[in-house]
Write an enzyme that holds these catalytic residues in place. Sequence first.
Site, mmCIF file in Angstrom:
data_model
loop_
_atom_site.group_PDB
_atom_site.id
_atom_site.type_symbol
_atom_site.label_atom_id
_atom_site.label_comp_id
_atom_site.label_asym_id
_atom_site.label_seq_id
_atom_site.Cartn_x
_atom_site.Cartn_y
_atom_site.Cartn_z
ATOM 1 C CG HIS A 278 1.957 0.098 4.524
ATOM 2 N ND1 HIS A 278 1.530 -0.817 5.465
ATOM 3 C CD2 HIS A 278 0.904 0.923 4.289
ATOM 4 C CE1 HIS A 278 0.269 -0.556 5.796
ATOM 5 N NE2 HIS A 278 -0.130 0.494 5.089
ATOM 6 C CG ASP B 200 -2.095 -0.887 1.121
ATOM 7 O OD1 ASP B 200 -2.134 -1.703 0.183
ATOM 8 O OD2 ASP B 200 -2.996 -0.798 1.976
#
Length: 238
Positions: free
Chosen positions: A196, A42
């Site tokens: 992430h 992400d």
Amino acid sequence: MVRKTSVVFLSLLMIISTFGFSSITTHAAEPKTSKVVYLTFDDGPNRYTPKILDILKKKQAHATFFMIEGNIKRNPNTVRRLIKEGNYPALHSVSHDVRKLYRGSSKNVALEMEKTRQTLLRFAKFNSKLTRAPYGSKPYMKKPFRDALAKKGFKMWDWDIDTLDWKYNRTRPTMITSRVKSGLKGKKGPIVILFHDSRGTAQQLPIIIDYLRKKGYKLEVYNPEKHFVKNFWNDKRF
């Protein structure tokens, strides 16, 4: 007559045995198909994304990247690279802001995802319909928000394992790997892991990929032709 009956009986027994063993073999092989993992990242692309791509390329693995619209604009070469190397580009909103996304109009999320889709299409010539709601779909993506998103033809993925790498990537990156290991226990595939684009995640990624393969997991990348439901609401439209 007795001999003929015996031959017929033996023939039938062989047919039943063959089909029986075939069924058993098929049933035994089923759990292997569940050992599939999707690595998802992400908030990129950013300065750590090229390092992550280097690792994926070296390990002959692929991942799905949920990207912020502004980051796509700022890093178009990275976006084009990740696509060229077989990774899948997905959408993660424009603002990543709770107030802008989930307060006010129920169309806000759909509008931001549509803008992100158009930006990706403009910079990378790729039309993606896969989204991930910032902070996850629960509790924010209540039915009116999901209705608006579905109306535009988007799909939406959440995850099975949250590595909390946003929390540990600078101070305790080994915890990222620990959370993957503990998170796999008791879960049936396909399993979606949330990462992430961060320094600590890039540091731990080779270890995680090696561990997953050692445990017999196959690493896959999102394929819209083989889409499956993976959202916290279990909304079959997504």
